[in-house]
Write an enzyme that holds these catalytic residues in place. Structure first.
Site, PDB file in Angstrom:
ATOM      1  N   LYS A 146      -4.516  -2.295  14.506  1.00  0.00           N
ATOM      2  CA  LYS A 146      -3.655  -1.222  14.862  1.00  0.00           C
ATOM      3  C   LYS A 146      -4.245  -0.979  16.319  1.00  0.00           C
ATOM      4  O   LYS A 146      -5.364  -0.791  16.607  1.00  0.00           O
ATOM      5  CB  LYS A 146      -3.889  -0.006  13.963  1.00  0.00           C
ATOM      6  CG  LYS A 146      -3.137   0.072  13.038  1.00  0.00           C
ATOM      7  CD  LYS A 146      -2.792   1.729  12.324  1.00  0.00           C
ATOM      8  CE  LYS A 146      -4.175   1.863  11.626  1.00  0.00           C
ATOM      9  NZ  LYS A 146      -4.300   1.401  10.230  1.00  0.00           N
TER      10      LYS A 146
ATOM     11  N   ASP B 160     -17.054   5.824  13.915  1.00  0.00           N
ATOM     12  CA  ASP B 160     -15.935   5.622  13.107  1.00  0.00           C
ATOM     13  C   ASP B 160     -15.333   4.229  13.020  1.00  0.00           C
ATOM     14  O   ASP B 160     -14.565   3.641  13.969  1.00  0.00           O
ATOM     15  CB  ASP B 160     -14.966   6.554  13.741  1.00  0.00           C
ATOM     16  CG  ASP B 160     -13.551   6.799  12.974  1.00  0.00           C
ATOM     17  OD1 ASP B 160     -13.400   6.268  11.782  1.00  0.00           O
ATOM     18  OD2 ASP B 160     -12.637   7.378  13.360  1.00  0.00           O
TER      19      ASP B 160
ATOM     20  N   ALA C  95     -13.102   1.774   6.481  1.00  0.00           N
ATOM     21  CA  ALA C  95     -13.598   1.209   5.154  1.00  0.00           C
ATOM     22  C   ALA C  95     -12.838   0.047   5.119  1.00  0.00           C
ATOM     23  O   ALA C  95     -13.318  -0.983   4.013  1.00  0.00           O
ATOM     24  CB  ALA C  95     -13.390   2.340   4.009  1.00  0.00           C
TER      25      ALA C  95
ATOM     26  N   GLU D 240       0.881  -1.059  -0.087  1.00  0.00           N
ATOM     27  CA  GLU D 240      -0.066   0.089  -0.017  1.00  0.00           C
ATOM     28  C   GLU D 240       0.940   1.212  -0.026  1.00  0.00           C
ATOM     29  O   GLU D 240       2.147   1.049   0.285  1.00  0.00           O
ATOM     30  CB  GLU D 240      -0.817   0.019   1.049  1.00  0.00           C
ATOM     31  CG  GLU D 240      -0.032  -0.073   2.406  1.00  0.00           C
ATOM     32  CD  GLU D 240      -1.161   0.729   3.628  1.00  0.00           C
ATOM     33  OE1 GLU D 240      -1.401   1.854   3.463  1.00  0.00           O
ATOM     34  OE2 GLU D 240      -1.282   0.040   4.597  1.00  0.00           O
TER      35      GLU D 240
HETATM   36  N1  PSU Z   1      -1.180   0.504   8.832  1.00  0.00           N
HETATM   37  C1  PSU Z   1       0.055   1.176   9.107  1.00  0.00           C
HETATM   38  N2  PSU Z   1       0.335   2.428   8.791  1.00  0.00           N
HETATM   39  C2  PSU Z   1      -0.656   3.170   8.011  1.00  0.00           C
HETATM   40  C3  PSU Z   1      -2.179   2.431   7.786  1.00  0.00           C
HETATM   41  C4  PSU Z   1      -2.049   0.969   8.323  1.00  0.00           C
HETATM   42  O1  PSU Z   1       1.082   0.459   9.684  1.00  0.00           O
HETATM   43  O2  PSU Z   1      -0.536   4.218   7.812  1.00  0.00           O
HETATM   44  C5  PSU Z   1      -3.027   2.906   7.080  1.00  0.00           C
HETATM   45  C6  PSU Z   1      -3.545   1.949   6.117  1.00  0.00           C
HETATM   46  O3  PSU Z   1      -3.411   2.472   4.788  1.00  0.00           O
HETATM   47  C7  PSU Z   1      -5.079   1.963   6.209  1.00  0.00           C
HETATM   48  C8  PSU Z   1      -5.367   3.160   7.070  1.00  0.00           C
HETATM   49  O4  PSU Z   1      -5.931   1.481   5.417  1.00  0.00           O
HETATM   50  O5  PSU Z   1      -4.237   3.637   7.848  1.00  0.00           O
HETATM   51  C9  PSU Z   1      -6.840   3.164   7.862  1.00  0.00           C
HETATM   52  O6  PSU Z   1      -7.147   4.341   7.869  1.00  0.00           O
HETATM   53  P1  PSU Z   1      -8.765   4.637   8.423  1.00  0.00           P
HETATM   54  O7  PSU Z   1      -8.610   4.121   9.860  1.00  0.00           O
HETATM   55  O8  PSU Z   1      -9.090   6.082   8.239  1.00  0.00           O
HETATM   56  O9  PSU Z   1      -9.507   3.681   7.720  1.00  0.00           O
HETATM   57 MN    MN Z   2     -12.188   6.392   9.896  1.00  0.00          MN
END
Ligand code: PSU
Ligand code: MN
Length: 305
Positions: free
Chosen positions: A161, A140, A143, A27
Site C-alpha cells: 500500500k 507500526d 501483522a 479477504e
Molecule cells: N488492501 C486494500 N484495502 C484494505 C486492506 C488491504 O486494498 O483495506 C487491509 C487488509 O486487510 C490488510 C490491512 O491486511 O488493510 C492491513 O492493516 P494493518 O496495516 O493495520 O495491518
Molecule cells: Mn499497524
C-alpha cells in the site's frame, strides 16, 4: 455445508477442495474497513464473479457469530457490508472473536492463515500491509508481514500500500524470507500507483510460472507465502502528483488526530478516498479486481498439477 465446531466451509468451496478444483480466497477487511458503503458490497460481489469467470470458486473469508466462514452466502456478504461495528480481525484477534461468538472481518494476515488452514492455496487482495512511514519511532508494522512468513500460500497483491514505506517493507520481506515476484515487472508496484519506487529481484511472466514457484517452494519446505505483485493497469492508476499531495495531508491528519494501531490503515485509506474525490477508490478497485483475475489463473494452474 461442511462444519466443524469452529468453522463453516460453504458447500461449493468444500466440494471444490475435495475434488482438487481451483479455489481463490478473498479477504473481508477490505469490505468493512477498506471501501465505503454501498460500493463495498458491489465490489465484494464483483470480485467473486471475477473468480468464477476465471474458472475458480471464490471463498470470501470472515468470522460470523464466532465461527470462521470459508465462503459466504450472498446474505452473509450483504450483512458484513452493511454492518459498521465489525471488528477488523488479524490473526491474534481470531481466538477472542471465536470465544465470544462475535463477528470479524479478516485482514490479509488472518485471511491467509484461515485460507491455508482450510486447504485453499491462492488468495487475492489489494495492497499488502507493511511497514508504516515513521515506523522507526512508532514500531507500526503490519501483522501481514510475519503472517506471510509462516503461511504457505500464494498471495496476489498490487505490491505494498502506497500509504506505507515501500523500501522498508521490501527489507522486511527479505529478512522474513518471503519469495516476492513482480508480475511482468521488475519494480515494486505501489497499490494505486504502477510504480512504488523500488526494484524487485524476480519477474515472472504468467500464472504458470507462479504456480511452478509455489510447487517448488512446497517441495523445499519453504513455508512462507509466495507473494505476486501485479501493478494496477496504467489507465486505472491514481495520478502520482494527486496521490502525493493527498497522502501528505492524510498522514498529517492521522498524526494530528493521534490515530494508532489498527485504525491507522483504514483512516489513511478513507482520507485518500475523500481527498482524491474517489479517484483512489477507483484505482483501488481496479487493482484488487486485476489481482483477483490473476489469482484465479494461478489457482487454475496450481490445480492442473
Ligand atoms: N488492501 C486494500 N484495502 C484494505 C486492506 C488491504 O486494498 O483495506 C487491509 C487488509 O486487510 C490488510 C490491512 O491486511 O488493510 C492491513 O492493516 P494493518 O496495516 O493495520 O495491518
Ligand atoms: Mn499497524
Amino acid at each position: 455445508m461442511s462444519a466443524a465446531p469452529e468453522q463453516v466451509v460453504a458447500d461449493e468451496v468444500a466440494a471444490a477442495l475435495a475434488a482438487g478444483r481451483p479455489v481463490v480466497a478473498l479477504e473481508s477487511t477490505i469490505i468493512t474497513h477498506g471501501l465505503p458503503r454501498p460500493r463495498n458490497l458491489a465490489v465484494a460481489r464483483d470480485l467473486e464473479a471475477t473468480v468464477r469467470s476465471g474458472g475458480a470458486v471464490p471463498a470470501t473469508i470472515a468470522v460470523l457469530d464466532g465461527r470462521v466462514h470459508v465462503g459466504l452466502t450472498d446474505a452473509e456478504l450483504a450483512r458484513l457490508a452493511a454492518a459498521d461495528d465489525v471488528a477488523k480481525a488479524s490473526v491474534r484477534d481470531l481466538p477472542v472473536l471465536l470465544a465470544r461468538g462475535a463477528d470479524g472481518a479478516t485482514t490479509v494476515a488472518a485471511t491467509a492463515h484461515l485460507a491455508r488452514r482450510a486447504g485453499v492455496r491462492v488468495f487475492a487482495t489489494g495492497g499488502l500491509g507493511g511497514v508504516h512511514r515513521g515506523a522507526a519511532a512508532t514500531f507500526d508494522e503490519s501483522a501481514d508481514l510475519p503472517a506471510l512468513a509462516r503461511t504457505p500460500i500464494v498471495v496476489v497483491c498490487a505490491g505494498v500500500k502506497s500509504i506505507l514505506d515501500g523500501a522498508a517493507t521490501l527489507e522486511r520481506l527479505e529478512t522474513l524470507g518471503v519469495p516476492l515476484l513482480g508480475f511482468r515487472t521488475r519494480r515494486l508496484p505501489g497499490f494505486t500507483q504502477v510504480d512504488g519506487g523500488q526494484d524487485l529481484t524476480w519477474r515472472v511472466e504468467d500464472a504458470a510460472e507462479v504456480a511452478a514457484v509455489r510447487r517448488r517452494a512446497d517441495d523445499l519446505g519453504v513455508t512462507a507465502a509466495v507473494v505476486v505483485a501485479r501493478p494496477v493497469d496504467a489507465d486505472a492508476a491514481l495520478d502520482p502528483a494527486l496521490h502525493d499531495r493527498v497522502l501528505a495531508e492524510a498522514l498529517a491528519a492521522a498524526e494530528a488526530g493521534g490515530v494508532t494501531g489498527k485504525d491507522v490503515t483504514p483512516f489513511l485509506l478513507d482520507a485518500m478516498q475523500r481527498g482524491t474525490g474517489g479517484a483512489s477508490l477507483e484505482a483501488n478497485v481496479a487493482a484488487v479486481t486485476g489481482n483477483t483475475a490473476l489469482a484465479a489463473e494461478v489457482a487454475v494452474a496450481l490445480a492442473a498439477g
